[in-house]
Motif scaffolding. Structure first.
Motif, PDB file in Angstrom:
ATOM      1  N   THR A  87      -5.434  19.775  -3.171  1.00 45.43           N
ATOM      2  CA  THR A  87      -6.126  19.230  -2.119  1.00 45.43           C
ATOM      3  C   THR A  87      -5.847  19.789  -0.892  1.00 45.43           C
ATOM      4  O   THR A  87      -6.508  20.220  -0.023  1.00 45.43           O
ATOM      5  N   TRP A 147      -1.391   9.674  12.758  1.00 43.62           N
ATOM      6  CA  TRP A 147      -1.570  10.224  11.192  1.00 43.62           C
ATOM      7  C   TRP A 147      -0.346   9.878  10.611  1.00 43.62           C
ATOM      8  O   TRP A 147      -0.216   9.873   9.073  1.00 43.62           O
ATOM      9  N   GLY A 148       0.643   9.178  10.902  1.00 45.65           N
ATOM     10  CA  GLY A 148       1.946   8.912  10.224  1.00 45.65           C
ATOM     11  C   GLY A 148       3.258   9.056  11.151  1.00 45.65           C
ATOM     12  O   GLY A 148       3.378   8.096  11.997  1.00 45.65           O
ATOM     13  N   THR A 186      -5.462  13.775   6.285  1.00 43.07           N
ATOM     14  CA  THR A 186      -6.914  14.336   6.292  1.00 43.07           C
ATOM     15  C   THR A 186      -7.014  16.097   6.895  1.00 43.07           C
ATOM     16  O   THR A 186      -5.860  16.418   7.273  1.00 43.07           O
ATOM     17  N   ALA A 202      -0.489  13.567  -1.104  1.00 43.41           N
ATOM     18  CA  ALA A 202      -1.619  13.850  -1.567  1.00 43.41           C
ATOM     19  C   ALA A 202      -1.436  15.182  -2.781  1.00 43.41           C
ATOM     20  O   ALA A 202      -0.127  15.452  -2.676  1.00 43.41           O
ATOM     21  N   ALA A 256       2.196   7.630  -5.879  1.00 45.64           N
ATOM     22  CA  ALA A 256       1.413   8.846  -5.217  1.00 45.64           C
ATOM     23  C   ALA A 256       2.106   9.999  -5.209  1.00 45.64           C
ATOM     24  O   ALA A 256       3.424  10.213  -5.385  1.00 45.64           O
ATOM     25  N   THR A 312       0.862  -1.014  -0.124  1.00 42.64           N
ATOM     26  CA  THR A 312      -0.114  -0.117   0.040  1.00 42.64           C
ATOM     27  C   THR A 312       0.925   1.129   0.025  1.00 42.64           C
ATOM     28  O   THR A 312       2.173   1.142   0.539  1.00 42.64           O
ATOM     29  N   VAL A 313       0.416   2.309  -0.112  1.00 36.61           N
ATOM     30  CA  VAL A 313       1.083   3.594  -0.125  1.00 36.61           C
ATOM     31  C   VAL A 313       1.394   3.840   1.162  1.00 36.61           C
ATOM     32  O   VAL A 313       2.684   4.417   1.305  1.00 36.61           O
ATOM     33  N   ASN A 314       0.894   3.561   2.274  1.00 35.82           N
ATOM     34  CA  ASN A 314       1.265   3.798   3.466  1.00 35.82           C
ATOM     35  C   ASN A 314       2.520   2.660   3.849  1.00 35.82           C
ATOM     36  O   ASN A 314       3.316   3.302   4.673  1.00 35.82           O
ATOM     37  N   PRO A 373       1.001   9.828   5.112  1.00 34.70           N
ATOM     38  CA  PRO A 373       0.876   8.956   4.022  1.00 34.70           C
ATOM     39  C   PRO A 373      -0.513   9.130   3.409  1.00 34.70           C
ATOM     40  O   PRO A 373      -0.981   8.989   2.234  1.00 34.70           O
ATOM     41  N   GLU A 374      -1.477   9.373   4.403  1.00 35.77           N
ATOM     42  CA  GLU A 374      -3.045   9.671   4.019  1.00 35.77           C
ATOM     43  C   GLU A 374      -3.436  10.867   4.724  1.00 35.77           C
ATOM     44  O   GLU A 374      -4.144  10.855   5.564  1.00 35.77           O
TER      45      GLU A 374
END
Length: 214
Positions: free
Chosen positions: A78, A31-32, A52, A74, A203, A5-7, A49-50
């Protein structure tokens, strides 16, 4: 075997980056990861990595130290609205991977190629015939993955295949060092070179630094 995964790829990139740069071990966060870099202009970096909006805004509100960096996997458009005053946009990046394989890079006439290993990191250096710097790069091997870092070609020696030479030498060294997958975060300029060498974009990465006095 399932694709990482990207993570997972970002975690592997973080591990390789700290080995390459000699930074402190990453601290796990919800969060990382946070990394104490301790350099002028970059005291710390937070890697998401993701990302929010809630997590980014909370980090922004809590940041007071100039030289704090955010690495957000990201699109720029965004995440940019989530930043406040004092945050400055850096060149965007691309998380990229390649299957590592053996290969013997051909050194162009008029140049020499040397490499050396130390502490799990291989450093590749290209010089001119009279010993001047032409290009360089390094690769940190951390098990099955290897992270390419600090790829650079002197402006006076570009468009002569030296970037490809460095990358092929690093990829070969990583394979011989037991790694299976190469990972890097490349600039828009470097993306074209890496793509031509078989790397794939996994990504986008937006990068911001905090400098309220700037």
């Amino acid at each position: 075997m399932d694709e990482p995964t990207v993570n997972e790829l970002v975690r592997a990139w973080v591990e390789g980056w700290i080995v390459s740069r000699g930074a402190a071990d990453p601290v796990d966060e919800p969060w990382g990861w946070s990394i104490d870099v301790g350099q002028p202009g970059q005291v710390a970096r937070h890697v998401l990595p993701e990302p929010t909006e809630a997590d980014v805004r909370k980090l922004v509100a809590a940041t007071t130290a100039p030289g704090t960096w955010l690495k957000l996997f990201a699109d720029d458009d965004t995440v940019r609205p989530w930043l406040g005053p004092g945050w400055h946009h850096d060149v965007p990046g691309y998380l990229m991977t390649v299957p590592l394989a053996a290969g013997s890079p051909v050194v162009p006439a008029g140049y020499t190629l040397t490499s050396r290993w130390r502490g799990g990191v291989v450093r590749v250096l290209v010089r001119t015939g009279d010993g001047r710097f032409a290009a360089r790069g390094r690769l940190a091997v951390t098990g099955a993955t290897a992270v390419a870092d600090q790829i650079e070609t002197d402006p006076g020696h570009r468009r002569r295949g030296l970037g490809s030479l460095v990358m092929r030498a690093l990829q070969d060294a990583g394979h011989r060092g037991g790694a299976v997958t190469g990972i890097l975060v490349g600039t828009p300029e470097g993306r074209a070179l890496y793509t031509a060498l078989g790397w794939s974009v996994r990504a986008p990465m937006a990068s911001f630094s905090y400098a309220p006095e700037a």
